[in-house]
Scaffold this motif. Structure first.
Motif, short mmCIF file in Angstrom:
data_model
loop_
_atom_site.label_atom_id
_atom_site.label_comp_id
_atom_site.label_asym_id
_atom_site.label_seq_id
_atom_site.Cartn_x
_atom_site.Cartn_y
_atom_site.Cartn_z
N ILE A 219 22.14 5.88 62.99
CA ILE A 219 22.18 7.80 62.78
C ILE A 219 22.99 8.29 63.68
O ILE A 219 22.92 7.88 65.01
CB ILE A 219 20.64 8.05 62.78
CG1 ILE A 219 19.87 7.70 61.67
CG2 ILE A 219 20.74 9.67 62.65
CD1 ILE A 219 20.21 8.09 60.26
N CYS A 220 23.76 9.26 63.30
CA CYS A 220 24.44 9.74 64.41
C CYS A 220 23.95 11.21 64.48
O CYS A 220 23.89 12.13 63.69
CB CYS A 220 25.90 10.22 63.89
SG CYS A 220 27.01 11.12 65.02
N CYS B 64 13.98 7.72 64.98
CA CYS B 64 15.03 6.32 64.90
C CYS B 64 14.32 5.31 66.03
O CYS B 64 14.21 4.13 65.57
CB CYS B 64 16.35 6.89 65.52
SG CYS B 64 17.06 7.90 64.07
N THR B 65 13.94 5.67 66.99
CA THR B 65 13.59 4.79 67.96
C THR B 65 12.16 3.92 67.43
O THR B 65 12.32 3.03 67.55
CB THR B 65 13.14 5.40 69.35
OG1 THR B 65 14.48 5.93 70.10
CG2 THR B 65 12.58 4.35 70.42
N ASP C 41 19.41 2.13 65.21
CA ASP C 41 20.31 2.61 66.18
C ASP C 41 20.70 4.06 66.24
O ASP C 41 20.87 4.65 65.22
CB ASP C 41 21.64 1.73 66.14
CG ASP C 41 21.39 0.34 66.82
OD1 ASP C 41 20.36 0.15 67.46
OD2 ASP C 41 22.13 -0.61 66.45
N VAL C 42 21.20 4.60 67.16
CA VAL C 42 21.63 5.96 67.46
C VAL C 42 22.96 6.20 67.96
O VAL C 42 23.39 5.44 69.04
CB VAL C 42 20.38 7.05 68.19
CG1 VAL C 42 20.90 8.41 68.31
CG2 VAL C 42 19.08 6.65 67.55
N THR D 286 20.28 6.68 73.20
CA THR D 286 21.69 7.56 72.89
C THR D 286 22.92 7.28 73.80
O THR D 286 24.07 7.68 73.74
CB THR D 286 21.22 8.97 72.87
OG1 THR D 286 20.61 9.02 74.18
CG2 THR D 286 20.24 9.30 71.66
N SER D 287 22.43 6.35 75.04
CA SER D 287 23.65 6.02 75.96
C SER D 287 24.13 4.65 75.69
O SER D 287 25.04 4.29 76.53
CB SER D 287 23.04 6.61 77.34
OG SER D 287 22.09 5.62 77.61
#
Length: 117
Positions: free
Chosen positions: A7-8, A26-27, A32-33, A58-59
Motif C-alpha cells: 500500500i502506498c 497494513c502492519t 508492505d507500505v 514506512t522507512s
C-alpha cells in the motif's frame, strides 16, 4: 485476502492521523507500505518524508517523493534536496517547513490589491 501486497500512503490525501491508522492496518495484516505523493509541493513532500521516517515500516522501502522537481518554484525557505537518492529528514521540531515569506506574499490567492482614491 492477498488482493494487495503493498500500500502506498500519501499523507496529502490522508493527513497524519488517517495515515497512522492505515499504517496500523497494513502492519497488522502484513502488507508492505511505501510512501508517495501526488504532485505535492516541497511542503507536502517534507511532511511525507517526516511521517515516513517516524516508523520502521514506512522507512524500509523507497518512496515516490520527487514530484516537486517538476515545479518551477516552491514556498520553502530551505528547499528540499535529494542527496544520493534520499531526502534528508530535518532535525528541527515539526516537519521543518520554514516558509519563505516573500514567496508566500507573491503567490497568495486571497490577497486583494488596495485601490487608491
Amino acid at each position: 485476502s492477498g488482493g494487495a501486497n503493498a500500500i502506498c500512503i500519501k499523507t496529502a490525501r490522508s493527513g497524519f492521523t488517517e495515515a497512522t491508522e492505515i499504517l496500523g492496518l497494513c502492519t497488522g495484516l502484513g502488507v508492505d507500505v511505501t510512501m508517495g505523493n501526488q504532485i505535492d509541493t516541497q511542503v507536502g513532500s517534507l511532511a511525507t518524508v517526516t511521517f515516513g521516517a517516524a516508523f520502521e515500516a514506512t522507512s524500509r522501502r523507497a518512496g515516490e517523493l520527487s514530484n516537486f522537481l517538476d515545479m518551477a518554484d516552491d514556498l520553502l525557505a530551505e528547499p528540499l534536496q535529494i542527496v544520493n537518492g534520499r531526502i534528508p529528514v530535518r532535525t528541527v521540531p515539526g516537519v521543518g517547513a520554514a516558509i519563505d515569506e516573500s514567496k508566500l506574499a507573491r503567490y497568495r490567492q486571497d490577497h486583494v490589491p488596495s485601490t487608491s482614491n
